[in-house]
Design a protein around this motif. Structure first.
Motif, PDB file in Angstrom:
ATOM      1  N   MET A  31       2.496  62.842 -72.516  1.00  0.00           N
ATOM      2  CA  MET A  31       3.610  61.915 -72.226  1.00  0.00           C
ATOM      3  C   MET A  31       2.963  61.138 -71.147  1.00  0.00           C
ATOM      4  O   MET A  31       2.852  61.340 -69.974  1.00  0.00           O
ATOM      5  CB  MET A  31       4.925  62.566 -71.760  1.00  0.00           C
ATOM      6  N   ARG A  65       7.839  56.518 -75.443  1.00  0.00           N
ATOM      7  CA  ARG A  65       9.081  56.803 -75.042  1.00  0.00           C
ATOM      8  C   ARG A  65       9.869  55.492 -75.437  1.00  0.00           C
ATOM      9  O   ARG A  65       9.316  54.494 -75.190  1.00  0.00           O
ATOM     10  CB  ARG A  65       9.438  57.291 -73.745  1.00  0.00           C
ATOM     11  N   TRP A  85      16.482  61.584 -72.798  1.00  0.00           N
ATOM     12  CA  TRP A  85      15.164  61.462 -73.056  1.00  0.00           C
ATOM     13  C   TRP A  85      14.541  62.734 -73.452  1.00  0.00           C
ATOM     14  O   TRP A  85      13.438  62.744 -74.086  1.00  0.00           O
ATOM     15  CB  TRP A  85      14.350  60.873 -71.750  1.00  0.00           C
ATOM     16  N   ASP A  88      14.713  62.962 -77.147  1.00  0.00           N
ATOM     17  CA  ASP A  88      13.733  62.155 -77.803  1.00  0.00           C
ATOM     18  C   ASP A  88      12.617  62.729 -78.032  1.00  0.00           C
ATOM     19  O   ASP A  88      11.822  62.672 -79.023  1.00  0.00           O
ATOM     20  CB  ASP A  88      13.659  60.873 -77.157  1.00  0.00           C
ATOM     21  N   SER A 109       6.739  60.351 -66.262  1.00  0.00           N
ATOM     22  CA  SER A 109       7.304  60.958 -67.369  1.00  0.00           C
ATOM     23  C   SER A 109       7.150  62.466 -66.859  1.00  0.00           C
ATOM     24  O   SER A 109       7.638  63.301 -67.809  1.00  0.00           O
ATOM     25  CB  SER A 109       6.254  60.851 -68.532  1.00  0.00           C
TER      26      SER A 109
END
Length: 265
Positions: A31, A65, A85, A88, A109
């Motif tokens: 991420m 993202r 999030w 996701d 992140s």
């Protein structure tokens, strides 16, 4: 190498771009935060080398993202909460056929990675946090945080300089004299987000606090932090080490935002 094929995970709230690199029994989800654009990141030789090394351990799953890169945009007046999030991220893992993974969260992140590890301990084998924090702003019980005037100035700097060589140099001070690199890095910023998106999303993260999640993180956790990182003092990483049981902190020389763009030794 050529960029891997980009696919899309469909969530109830939009499409999320992701890529899978490598094969093997282990899964690692990377991420990268706001500055992310899956189709262009492979144009950086340093990033390609970095991701290839990560993929040598098993399957590497990358994604933009929502609100960044080539994933669906977000309304800036109502940004997702941490739980949304996190959902996701779960959608991307499901789409990639990933049952359990190590998470590597860099910069902004990191908070999502921490929240996810606390909320879904059965899905996370290991957690790696790089230049991250559980909170950014100062509070009485968080004295290492930044004062409001510092936050306001940082947001202004982002808004005024986003997508320029100056902003790229601030993010990567070790490459500040590399004109060719700064030009490409500035273009990459512009492809990741607009100045308005960048300033509002960063302001959103500056105001977040995931400290309540830290005692719930049960997996082995590695924290990496640059000693001279200009946007986030080392004390933030030391706080994480103290709050996440059994975690290990590695202090790394330099002040660059991105571990994926280190020069080859």
């Amino acid at each position: 190498m050529a960029a891997p094929q980009t696919r899309y995970a469909k969530s109830p709230r939009g499409y999320i771009a992701y890529q899978v690199v490598g094969v093997g029994p282990l899964d690692l989800v990377y991420m990268g935060g706001l500055v992310s654009q899956l189709d262009l990141v492979w144009e950086f030789p340093e990033a390609e080398r970095y991701f290839q090394r990560l993929a040598s351990f098993g399957r590497l799953i990358l994604f933009d993202r929502r609100g960044t890169g080539i994933s669906d945009p977000l309304p800036l007046d109502v940004l997702p909460g941490w739980d949304e999030w996190s959902e996701d991220l779960r959608m991307v893992m499901d789409a990639a056929g990933c049952k359990r993974a190590a998470l590597l969260g860099e910069r902004d992140s990191g908070g999502v990675a921490m929240q996810f590890a606390a909320r879904y301990p059965e899905l996370v084998s290991n957690l790696i946090l790089a230049n991250s924090s559980a909170r950014f702003a100062w509070a009485k019980d968080y004295p290492c945080g930044e004062q409001q005037q510092v936050i306001d100035q940082l947001e202004k700097t982002i808004r005024q300089n986003w997508g320029t060589e100056r902003m790229a140099a601030l993010a990567m001070p070790s490459r500040a004299n590399d004109v060719a690199f700064l030009r490409v890095a500035a273009r990459f910023q512009r492809a990741s987000a607009t100045p308005n998106t960048a300033s509002k999303q960063y302001r959103y993260f500056f105001d977040r606090d995931v400290r309540e999640a830290l005692p719930k993180i049960l997996c082995p956790t590695l924290i990496m932090h640059r000693r001279e990182y200009p946007f986030l003092k080392l004390d933030h990483a030391r706080y994480l080490q103290h709050a996440i049981k059994g975690s290990k902190l590695i202090e790394i020389d330099g002040g660059d935002s991105f571990f994926s763009h280190d020069r080859a030794d």
